[in-house]
Design a protein around this motif. Sequence first.
Motif, PDB file in Angstrom:
ATOM      1  N   LEU A   1       4.183  -5.117  14.450  1.00 36.49           N
ATOM      2  CA  LEU A   1       3.821  -4.239  15.117  1.00 36.49           C
ATOM      3  C   LEU A   1       3.176  -4.475  16.324  1.00 36.49           C
ATOM      4  O   LEU A   1       3.165  -3.722  17.623  1.00 36.49           O
ATOM      5  N   GLY A   2       2.298  -5.524  16.477  1.00 39.44           N
ATOM      6  CA  GLY A   2       1.572  -5.758  17.683  1.00 39.44           C
ATOM      7  C   GLY A   2       0.349  -5.091  17.460  1.00 39.44           C
ATOM      8  O   GLY A   2      -0.187  -4.924  18.981  1.00 39.44           O
ATOM      9  N   LYS A   3      -0.182  -4.597  16.655  1.00 42.80           N
ATOM     10  CA  LYS A   3      -1.324  -3.433  16.749  1.00 42.80           C
ATOM     11  C   LYS A   3      -1.956  -3.878  15.479  1.00 42.80           C
ATOM     12  O   LYS A   3      -1.328  -3.969  14.483  1.00 42.80           O
TER      13      LYS A   3
ATOM     14  N   ARG B   1       8.521  -2.945   2.365  1.00 41.87           N
ATOM     15  CA  ARG B   1       7.502  -3.227   1.231  1.00 41.87           C
ATOM     16  C   ARG B   1       6.076  -3.663   2.021  1.00 41.87           C
ATOM     17  O   ARG B   1       4.978  -2.962   1.601  1.00 41.87           O
ATOM     18  N   HIS B   2       6.201  -3.995   3.125  1.00 44.39           N
ATOM     19  CA  HIS B   2       4.615  -4.147   3.841  1.00 44.39           C
ATOM     20  C   HIS B   2       4.526  -2.662   4.208  1.00 44.39           C
ATOM     21  O   HIS B   2       3.152  -2.594   4.540  1.00 44.39           O
ATOM     22  N   LEU B   3       5.313  -1.905   4.807  1.00 36.48           N
ATOM     23  CA  LEU B   3       4.925  -0.726   5.069  1.00 36.48           C
ATOM     24  C   LEU B   3       4.290  -0.079   3.748  1.00 36.48           C
ATOM     25  O   LEU B   3       3.443   0.880   3.946  1.00 36.48           O
ATOM     26  N   TYR B   4       4.977  -0.178   2.499  1.00 36.04           N
ATOM     27  CA  TYR B   4       4.368   0.299   1.456  1.00 36.04           C
ATOM     28  C   TYR B   4       3.166   0.112   1.222  1.00 36.04           C
ATOM     29  O   TYR B   4       2.220   0.955   0.750  1.00 36.04           O
ATOM     30  N   TYR B   5       2.708  -1.222   1.185  1.00 37.22           N
ATOM     31  CA  TYR B   5       1.399  -1.695   0.842  1.00 37.22           C
ATOM     32  C   TYR B   5       0.420  -1.102   2.027  1.00 37.22           C
ATOM     33  O   TYR B   5      -0.598  -0.716   1.463  1.00 37.22           O
ATOM     34  N   PHE B   6       0.747  -1.119   3.292  1.00 44.90           N
ATOM     35  CA  PHE B   6      -0.069  -0.274   4.160  1.00 44.90           C
ATOM     36  C   PHE B   6      -0.398   1.219   3.777  1.00 44.90           C
ATOM     37  O   PHE B   6      -1.449   1.345   3.893  1.00 44.90           O
ATOM     38  N   TRP B   7       0.536   1.730   3.185  1.00 47.75           N
ATOM     39  CA  TRP B   7       0.617   3.202   2.896  1.00 47.75           C
ATOM     40  C   TRP B   7      -0.183   3.181   1.721  1.00 47.75           C
ATOM     41  O   TRP B   7      -1.159   4.323   1.795  1.00 47.75           O
ATOM     42  N   VAL B   8      -0.143   2.601   0.757  1.00 46.95           N
ATOM     43  CA  VAL B   8      -1.085   2.609  -0.139  1.00 46.95           C
ATOM     44  C   VAL B   8      -2.546   2.303   0.049  1.00 46.95           C
ATOM     45  O   VAL B   8      -3.587   2.922  -0.537  1.00 46.95           O
ATOM     46  N   VAL B   9      -2.723   1.136   0.828  1.00 51.15           N
ATOM     47  CA  VAL B   9      -4.098   0.742   1.388  1.00 51.15           C
ATOM     48  C   VAL B   9      -4.726   2.118   1.900  1.00 51.15           C
ATOM     49  O   VAL B   9      -5.943   2.506   1.688  1.00 51.15           O
TER      50      VAL B   9
ATOM     51  N   ARG C   1      -3.166   5.571  12.249  1.00 56.13           N
ATOM     52  CA  ARG C   1      -2.937   6.961  12.157  1.00 56.13           C
ATOM     53  C   ARG C   1      -1.552   7.194  12.358  1.00 56.13           C
ATOM     54  O   ARG C   1      -0.718   7.976  11.669  1.00 56.13           O
ATOM     55  N   THR C   2      -0.929   6.813  13.350  1.00 60.00           N
ATOM     56  CA  THR C   2       0.609   7.010  13.700  1.00 60.00           C
ATOM     57  C   THR C   2       1.614   6.399  12.757  1.00 60.00           C
ATOM     58  O   THR C   2       2.195   7.221  12.310  1.00 60.00           O
ATOM     59  N   ALA C   3       1.169   5.141  12.474  1.00 62.60           N
ATOM     60  CA  ALA C   3       2.014   4.589  11.325  1.00 62.60           C
ATOM     61  C   ALA C   3       1.924   5.090  10.199  1.00 62.60           C
ATOM     62  O   ALA C   3       2.878   5.405   9.279  1.00 62.60           O
ATOM     63  N   LEU C   4       0.753   5.734   9.704  1.00 67.72           N
ATOM     64  CA  LEU C   4       0.647   6.565   8.403  1.00 67.72           C
ATOM     65  C   LEU C   4       1.367   7.759   8.403  1.00 67.72           C
ATOM     66  O   LEU C   4       2.217   8.127   7.605  1.00 67.72           O
ATOM     67  N   GLY C   5       1.477   8.440   9.567  1.00 70.66           N
ATOM     68  CA  GLY C   5       2.445   9.730   9.671  1.00 70.66           C
ATOM     69  C   GLY C   5       3.845   9.479   9.438  1.00 70.66           C
ATOM     70  O   GLY C   5       4.389   9.976   8.680  1.00 70.66           O
TER      71      GLY C   5
END
Length: 79
Positions: free
Chosen positions: A44-46, A5-13, A63-67
């Motif tokens: 992630l520490g980033k 869910r956190h990853l999804y929020y990041f992706w939407v932002v 950018r890496t996480a978005l990919g």
Amino acid sequence: MLNYRHLYYFWVVAKEGGFARAAERLDMAIQTISGQLAVLERYLGKSLFAAQGRGLALTEAGRTALGFADRIFQLGEQL
């Protein structure tokens, strides 16, 4: 453990280009999304975003996480 869910929020932002549009799309408060992304960044520490003028820019880690997120959510849609 990674919270998708956190990853999804990041992706939407990232896709919407900022917290305000993401909050509108997700029907959530900006502060909630911001807090959830802070949890993801700590995990992630980033840093995933950096301030750029009045907006946000993805960092190299972002950018890496978005990919990865693009592929994850694409596979989810196919499933």
